[in-house]
Design an enzyme around this catalytic site. Structure first.
Site, short mmCIF file in Angstrom:
data_model
loop_
_atom_site.label_atom_id
_atom_site.label_comp_id
_atom_site.label_asym_id
_atom_site.label_seq_id
_atom_site.Cartn_x
_atom_site.Cartn_y
_atom_site.Cartn_z
N SER A 77 0.64 -1.22 -0.02
CA SER A 77 0.01 -0.22 -0.06
C SER A 77 0.75 1.36 0.05
CB SER A 77 -1.10 -0.04 1.10
OG SER A 77 -1.92 -0.93 1.07
N LYS A 80 0.24 3.40 -2.91
CA LYS A 80 -1.11 3.99 -3.06
C LYS A 80 -1.16 5.50 -3.46
CE LYS A 80 -4.16 0.31 -1.42
NZ LYS A 80 -3.83 -0.73 -0.90
N TYR A 209 -3.61 -3.46 -10.30
CA TYR A 209 -3.59 -3.20 -8.90
C TYR A 209 -2.62 -4.18 -8.07
CZ TYR A 209 -4.93 -3.24 -3.83
OH TYR A 209 -4.66 -3.20 -2.72
N TYR A 261 -4.26 3.72 7.83
CA TYR A 261 -5.14 2.81 8.10
C TYR A 261 -5.84 3.53 9.07
CZ TYR A 261 -1.85 -0.56 5.97
OH TYR A 261 -0.82 -0.94 5.20
N VAL A 279 1.53 -3.10 4.33
CA VAL A 279 1.47 -4.26 4.84
C VAL A 279 2.98 -4.97 4.87
CG1 VAL A 279 -0.80 -5.01 5.11
CG2 VAL A 279 0.44 -5.57 3.01
O1 DON Z 1 -4.47 -5.47 -1.38
C1 DON Z 1 -3.83 -5.75 -0.71
O2 DON Z 1 -4.57 -6.55 0.33
C2 DON Z 1 -2.46 -5.70 -0.59
N1 DON Z 1 -1.87 -5.76 -1.65
C3 DON Z 1 -2.08 -4.29 -0.02
C4 DON Z 1 -2.35 -4.06 1.39
C5 DON Z 1 -1.77 -2.86 1.85
O3 DON Z 1 -0.71 -2.77 2.10
C6 DON Z 1 -2.89 -2.23 2.68
N2 DON Z 1 -3.31 -0.97 2.55
N3 DON Z 1 -3.78 0.04 2.66
#
Ligand code: DON
Length: 325
Positions: A77, A80, A209, A261, A279
């Protein structure tokens, strides 16, 4: 850089003193063994919980790094805000925010929830990021093939990072796509409410994505990305103007309110700086007009933020008065 050094015109004049404090905080955080490495994507669960690195790049190009700053990890993330910035730069705020809001969701990053307009709350949670991917697919150079679109996006990220190469971790990508029930559910839920632009191919959009989440980089490169954002969109290493200042303002505003988050409010209160976590265990911290910092350590707390990373940010603010207010 050298001329500035002679004139003592650095934004952090006593850089050595600054880095000494960072080093002390680093070692204190290292002993913290709380948290768990993300396991919902099997390939992520294999990363060592001992990795811990911090990299700093000031807006005038002074650099400091300690620990595991050259070990590659996938962006997750932390990508993003980068994708959001590219979409804003290519499309404008008006177009992007026709489709996605600016409100913290107050929920988990991958929660099956939309705002009162039946749109994603913001571009920094999964629903919003998937939506931004659909804008990248359908509105930004729609003539490009999927392969060209991947190269195009990777090249943007590399420009933010002062032309450091970004890699791609195929096994994380495959693992992520296999373990993506929730992201597919989000995609279908949004399609049901006509959230996506016309011509969105949902499968391709989700693949895009997952590909972006699986791009690989290091803490050292990400601190340059952070410093480009701290520097109004001009990369301090290459001096390239990567983004318009209004794009950076939008990205940092949402990082401030939505980047950590469901801990974003507390983080904004205590640390008072825009940040984005992933994450992978990364936290990108922006000190506007001063520096970009990237802290990376995989064990996460219950909100999904890096335990050592959050401790680092808090301790940094105990020593330096970087809080915006
Ligand atoms: O979509 C997911 O679950 C992971 N590729 C990204 C998750 C992540 O780091 C959470 N983010 N806001």
């Amino acid at each position: 850089l050298i001329a500035r050094a002679f004139r003592h015109q650095f934004v952090i004049p006593d850089f050595l003193g600054f880095t000494k404090d960072i080093e002390e905080i680093y070692w204190r955080c290292k002993t913290n063994t709380d948290g768990k490495v993300a396991s919902y994507i099997p390939q992520l669960a294999r990363v060592s919980p001992d990795y811990w690195g911090v990299s700093v790049t000031t807006i005038d190009g002074q650099r400091f790094a300690i620990g595991d700053v050259h070990v590659p990890f996938t962006l997750q993330s932390c990508s993003k805000p980068l994708t959001y910035a590219v979409a804003l730069e290519c499309l404008s705020q008006e177009i992007v925010h026709k489709y996605v809001g600016q409100e913290p969701s107050g929920r988990n990053f991958n929660e099956l929830v939309l705002d009162h307009n039946k749109q994603p709350h913001n571009p920094l949670i999964n629903a919003g990021a998937i939506l931004v991917c659909s804008l990248m697919q359908t509105l930004v150079h729609p003539e490009m093939t999927l392969a060209e679109k991947f190269d195009f996006t990777q090249n943007w990220f590399e420009r933010m990072a002062g032309m450091e190469n970004f890699g791609f971790n195929n096994s994380v990508f495959l693992s992520e796509r296999e373990a993506a029930d929730r992201n597919y559910a989000l995609g279908f839920y949004m399609r049901e409410y006509n959230v996506f632009p016309e011509k969105t191919n949902l499968r391709e959009c989700l693949d895009f994505y997952f590909q972006i989440c699986s791009m690989e980089t290091t803490a050292d490169s990400m601190s340059v990305v952070a410093s480009t954002l701290a520097n109004g969109g001009i990369c301090p290493i290459t001096e390239e103007k990567v983004f318009r200042p209004d794009v950076v303002r939008d990205v940092l505003s949402l990082m401030h309110s939505c980047g950590m988050y469901d801990y974003s409010g507390q983080f904004a209160f205590q640390v008072g700086l825009p940040a984005k976590s992933g994450v992978c265990g990364g936290i990108m911290l922006i000190i506007p007009n001063v520096a970009g910092i990237f802290a990376w350590s995989p064990p996460l707390d219950i909100c999904g933020n890096s335990v050592r990373g959050v401790q680092f940010c808090k301790e940094l603010l105990n020593v330096f008065n970087f809080h915006r207010y």
